[in-house]
Scaffold this motif. Structure first.
Motif, PDB file in Angstrom:
ATOM      1  N   ASP A 122       0.828  -1.193   0.000  1.00  0.00           N
ATOM      2  CA  ASP A 122       0.000   0.000   0.000  1.00  0.00           C
ATOM      3  C   ASP A 122       0.869   1.253   0.000  1.00  0.00           C
ATOM      4  O   ASP A 122       1.872   1.319   0.723  1.00  0.00           O
ATOM      5  N   GLU A 128      -4.166   9.580  -1.119  1.00  0.00           N
ATOM      6  CA  GLU A 128      -5.004   8.438  -1.513  1.00  0.00           C
ATOM      7  C   GLU A 128      -4.180   7.147  -1.429  1.00  0.00           C
ATOM      8  O   GLU A 128      -3.029   7.103  -1.858  1.00  0.00           O
ATOM      9  N   VAL A 130      -3.102   3.646  -2.583  1.00  0.00           N
ATOM     10  CA  VAL A 130      -3.046   2.823  -3.791  1.00  0.00           C
ATOM     11  C   VAL A 130      -2.397   1.498  -3.415  1.00  0.00           C
ATOM     12  O   VAL A 130      -1.410   1.466  -2.684  1.00  0.00           O
ATOM     13  N   LYS A 156      -4.762  -1.332  -7.597  1.00  0.00           N
ATOM     14  CA  LYS A 156      -6.045  -0.889  -7.049  1.00  0.00           C
ATOM     15  C   LYS A 156      -5.937   0.581  -6.662  1.00  0.00           C
ATOM     16  O   LYS A 156      -5.185   0.942  -5.754  1.00  0.00           O
ATOM     17  N   GLU A 157      -6.685   1.425  -7.367  1.00  0.00           N
ATOM     18  CA  GLU A 157      -6.688   2.852  -7.070  1.00  0.00           C
ATOM     19  C   GLU A 157      -8.021   3.469  -7.462  1.00  0.00           C
ATOM     20  O   GLU A 157      -8.673   3.044  -8.428  1.00  0.00           O
ATOM     21  N   LYS A 158      -8.454   4.455  -6.682  1.00  0.00           N
ATOM     22  CA  LYS A 158      -9.703   5.178  -6.925  1.00  0.00           C
ATOM     23  C   LYS A 158     -10.883   4.227  -7.079  1.00  0.00           C
ATOM     24  O   LYS A 158     -11.766   4.430  -7.923  1.00  0.00           O
ATOM     25  N   LEU A 196       2.538   8.149  -8.644  1.00  0.00           N
ATOM     26  CA  LEU A 196       2.629   6.791  -8.126  1.00  0.00           C
ATOM     27  C   LEU A 196       4.057   6.267  -8.219  1.00  0.00           C
ATOM     28  O   LEU A 196       4.564   5.632  -7.293  1.00  0.00           O
TER      29      LEU A 196
END
Length: 252
Positions: A122, A128, A130, A156-158, A196
């Protein structure tokens, strides 16, 4: 007197070799030398233990091409030592040289054991979270100090999950140079944002700058990494609270 000491060392060393060999799935060559004598053992002392092995297979799919390990002086349980089982009464320092081949590294990465140990990663990207979920990874050692990684993962994002395939070429940290990322390319998927990639590099930097890594009863620090065509050599300093006897513990 020296012959008696040599006989005592030989008996203890052979007993230890037999015990360790039985714990391994496969072994091509093993040599353990308990550096002590009967008088020191009765006092719970030993000058050290050296371990050398080739073709060690543990957990069925995890193979070590070569390992050499030497401890400094140790305090041991005298009763267990008399039967070739070295149980430490105090933590001991050791140095190790470990050689892994490209074939064996990929065999281990594809094993059920390593797959079960892989965890999601993570990252905080501008507030946020991700997440990366590793799916598959292969390692190639082309020489010139380089490591090439090819892998697939779920990103895995948003609130969305999407597959991503990548190739990366890096140079690991050595005693003379910092770790270097030469290239990172997305080969499948929509790619990743600059934010990212920045967060990923920062996390990698934090991990590489840790003073030591801990694993069960061992703390170890990688002093140097040498990458050659088809093989990788690690020079490691360890602090051992207990000499491993189980198959998993023996792998380090």
């Amino acid at each position: 007197m020296q012959d008696e000491h040599n006989l005592e060392e030989k008996v203890l060393s052979q007993s230890a070799e037999m015990m360790v060999s039985q714990a391994l799935d496969e072994v091509e060559k093993i040599d353990i030398n308990v550096q002590t004598d009967l008088f020191k053992i009765l006092q719970g002392q030993a000058d050290g233990v050296s371990f050398a092995g080739e073709g060690l297979v543990i957990q069925e799919d995890i193979r070590i091409q070569e390992i050499k390990l030497q401890t400094d002086s140790i305090a041991v349980n005298p009763f267990s030592a008399l039967f070739g089982q070295i149980e430490l009464n105090e933590a001991v320092n050791a140095t190790a040289r470990i050689v892994l081949t490209e074939v064996d590294m990929n065999r281990a990465l594809a094993s059920d054991y390593v797959s079960s140990q892989m965890q999601n990663f993570d990252f905080d990207v501008d507030g946020e979270i991700v997440s990366f979920e590793p799916q598959k990874i292969q390692v190639f050692l082309p020489g010139e100090g380089k490591i090439e990684c090819r892998g697939r993962l779920l990103l895995k994002e948003k609130g969305n999950t999407r597959p991503l395939a990548y190739t990366a070429v890096l140079r690991p940290r050595t005693h003379s140079q910092p770790a270097m990322l030469e290239s990172f390319n997305c080969t499948e998927g929509e790619g990743v944002s600059i934010e990212l990639v920045t967060a990923l590099m920062q996390k990698a930097k934090e991990l590489m700058n840790l003073p030591s890594l801990k694993w069960e009863d061992m703390a170890f620090k990688i002093k140097d990494i040498k990458v050659e065509k088809g093989s990788l050599t690690l020079l490691v300093e360890t602090q051992v609270k207990q000499i491993p006897s189980s198959i998993t513990e023996l792998s380090l």
